[in-house]
Motif scaffolding. Sequence first.
Motif, short mmCIF file in Angstrom:
data_model
loop_
_atom_site.label_atom_id
_atom_site.label_comp_id
_atom_site.label_asym_id
_atom_site.label_seq_id
_atom_site.Cartn_x
_atom_site.Cartn_y
_atom_site.Cartn_z
N VAL A 184 0.84 -1.20 0.00
CA VAL A 184 0.00 0.00 0.00
C VAL A 184 0.87 1.25 0.00
O VAL A 184 2.02 1.23 0.48
N LYS A 185 0.31 2.31 -0.53
CA LYS A 185 0.91 3.64 -0.41
C LYS A 185 -0.21 4.61 -0.07
O LYS A 185 -1.24 4.65 -0.74
N ASP A 186 -0.03 5.35 1.02
CA ASP A 186 -0.99 6.36 1.45
C ASP A 186 -0.56 7.69 0.85
O ASP A 186 0.46 8.25 1.25
N LEU A 187 -1.32 8.19 -0.12
CA LEU A 187 -0.93 9.41 -0.83
C LEU A 187 -0.98 10.65 0.06
O LEU A 187 -0.44 11.70 -0.30
N GLU A 188 -1.61 10.54 1.23
CA GLU A 188 -1.67 11.67 2.16
C GLU A 188 -0.55 11.63 3.19
O GLU A 188 -0.43 12.55 4.01
N LYS A 189 0.25 10.57 3.16
CA LYS A 189 1.39 10.46 4.08
C LYS A 189 2.65 10.21 3.25
O LYS A 189 3.06 9.08 3.04
N THR A 190 3.23 11.28 2.77
CA THR A 190 4.36 11.17 1.85
C THR A 190 5.71 11.15 2.55
O THR A 190 6.72 10.80 1.94
N ASP A 191 5.75 11.53 3.82
CA ASP A 191 7.03 11.62 4.53
C ASP A 191 6.99 10.71 5.76
O ASP A 191 6.82 11.16 6.89
N VAL A 192 7.15 9.40 5.51
CA VAL A 192 7.06 8.41 6.58
C VAL A 192 8.46 8.05 7.07
O VAL A 192 9.38 7.84 6.26
N HIS A 193 8.63 7.98 8.39
CA HIS A 193 9.91 7.59 8.97
C HIS A 193 9.74 6.25 9.70
O HIS A 193 8.64 5.91 10.15
N TYR A 194 10.85 5.49 9.79
CA TYR A 194 10.79 4.14 10.36
C TYR A 194 11.84 3.96 11.45
O TYR A 194 12.86 4.66 11.49
N ARG A 195 11.57 2.98 12.33
CA ARG A 195 12.50 2.62 13.41
C ARG A 195 12.55 1.10 13.53
O ARG A 195 11.77 0.40 12.91
N GLU A 196 13.46 0.59 14.33
CA GLU A 196 13.58 -0.84 14.63
C GLU A 196 13.70 -1.69 13.36
O GLU A 196 12.93 -2.61 13.13
N HIS A 197 14.66 -1.38 12.53
CA HIS A 197 14.86 -2.11 11.27
C HIS A 197 15.39 -3.52 11.53
O HIS A 197 16.30 -3.71 12.34
N VAL A 198 14.81 -4.50 10.83
CA VAL A 198 15.31 -5.88 10.87
C VAL A 198 15.24 -6.45 9.46
O VAL A 198 14.45 -6.00 8.63
N THR A 199 16.08 -7.44 9.17
CA THR A 199 16.03 -8.12 7.87
C THR A 199 15.60 -9.57 8.07
O THR A 199 15.88 -10.17 9.10
N VAL A 200 14.90 -10.08 7.06
CA VAL A 200 14.35 -11.43 7.10
C VAL A 200 14.60 -12.11 5.76
O VAL A 200 14.48 -11.48 4.71
N LYS A 201 14.94 -13.40 5.81
CA LYS A 201 15.15 -14.14 4.56
C LYS A 201 13.87 -14.13 3.72
O LYS A 201 12.76 -14.16 4.23
N LEU A 202 14.04 -14.10 2.40
CA LEU A 202 12.91 -14.00 1.49
C LEU A 202 11.90 -15.13 1.67
O LEU A 202 10.70 -14.93 1.53
N GLU A 229 17.62 -9.81 1.17
CA GLU A 229 16.70 -10.12 2.27
C GLU A 229 15.72 -8.95 2.37
O GLU A 229 16.05 -7.82 2.02
N LEU A 230 14.52 -9.25 2.84
CA LEU A 230 13.53 -8.20 3.00
C LEU A 230 13.80 -7.40 4.27
O LEU A 230 14.17 -7.97 5.29
N GLN A 231 13.63 -6.11 4.18
CA GLN A 231 13.83 -5.24 5.32
C GLN A 231 12.47 -4.82 5.88
O GLN A 231 11.60 -4.34 5.15
N PHE A 232 12.30 -5.05 7.17
CA PHE A 232 11.08 -4.66 7.87
C PHE A 232 11.42 -3.59 8.91
O PHE A 232 12.53 -3.55 9.42
N ALA A 233 10.43 -2.75 9.20
CA ALA A 233 10.62 -1.71 10.22
C ALA A 233 9.26 -1.25 10.71
O ALA A 233 8.23 -1.56 10.10
N LYS A 234 9.25 -0.52 11.82
CA LYS A 234 8.00 0.02 12.36
C LYS A 234 7.87 1.50 11.98
O LYS A 234 8.81 2.28 12.18
N PRO A 235 6.72 1.87 11.41
CA PRO A 235 6.52 3.30 11.09
C PRO A 235 6.49 4.13 12.37
O PRO A 235 5.97 3.70 13.39
N VAL A 236 7.06 5.32 12.29
CA VAL A 236 6.97 6.26 13.40
C VAL A 236 5.65 7.00 13.27
O VAL A 236 5.44 7.74 12.30
N LEU A 237 4.75 6.79 14.20
CA LEU A 237 3.40 7.36 14.11
C LEU A 237 3.37 8.80 14.60
O LEU A 237 4.16 9.21 15.42
#
Length: 237
Positions: A184-202, A229-237
């Motif tokens: 998904v992409k939220d067109l009203e939230k164009t400047d999203v920041h992330y924390r707690e980055h982790v990588t996971v095997k595909l 590897e896929l990178q996952f993170a938590k959006p900063v709300l």
Amino acid sequence: MKLLYEGTITNQVLHKKLPFSMKRLYLEDLPTIEQVQAKVMESITEKNSLQALTTEEFLFILNERGLMVGAYVEGELIGFRALLIPDINEEHLGWDIGLPLEELDKVIYQEISVVLPEYRGNRLQQKLAEVIMKELPKLEVKFRYICCTVAPMNIPSLKDKFTQSMYIAALKEKYEGLKRYILVKDLEKTDVHYREHVTVKLDDLKKQKQLLSEGYVGIGFQLVHGFHELQFAKPVL
């Protein structure tokens, strides 16, 4: 015919640069659209990685329930991209990403995107995405969310979506039991920041589902010991 884009593209078989252009596609283009889709499906070894559209689905899009943009070389259609305004039903992707009922009519789907084999490697999917997204505001209805599905392990398609700043919000079974990421992409939230980055095997879908349930989202790739590897993170709300 109004041209939406003009440039040059390399035919990888002929090793030759050729001029190409993009334009909106309409009902009269349907036979050619289906021919290109058939050629692309023949060239794919893993058939489940691409969900082909039926004639009825193409007609649905072309009858003002979305829009399509095609790329042409010397009058030949070499690739296309589609946006679909979905019906609101139990299969709606908005449910999969946790949207409430009143938000579902703000969702439009990025549907199929195909390029003939001899023109791959030109970032044409990305260029088609840029052009079709510029056409989106011209539709009568205004949309907030762009959603799509991608098969796990389909690295080119995932790269395409991440380049557009889409993120993996869910991993579900769709299309009669096939596992698919919902992006998904939220067109009203164009400047999203992330924390707690982790990588996971595909191929570690169990770990990915766990992270998604904990509020992580998939945001891109990272090379680990030479492998994606896929990178996952938590959006900063």
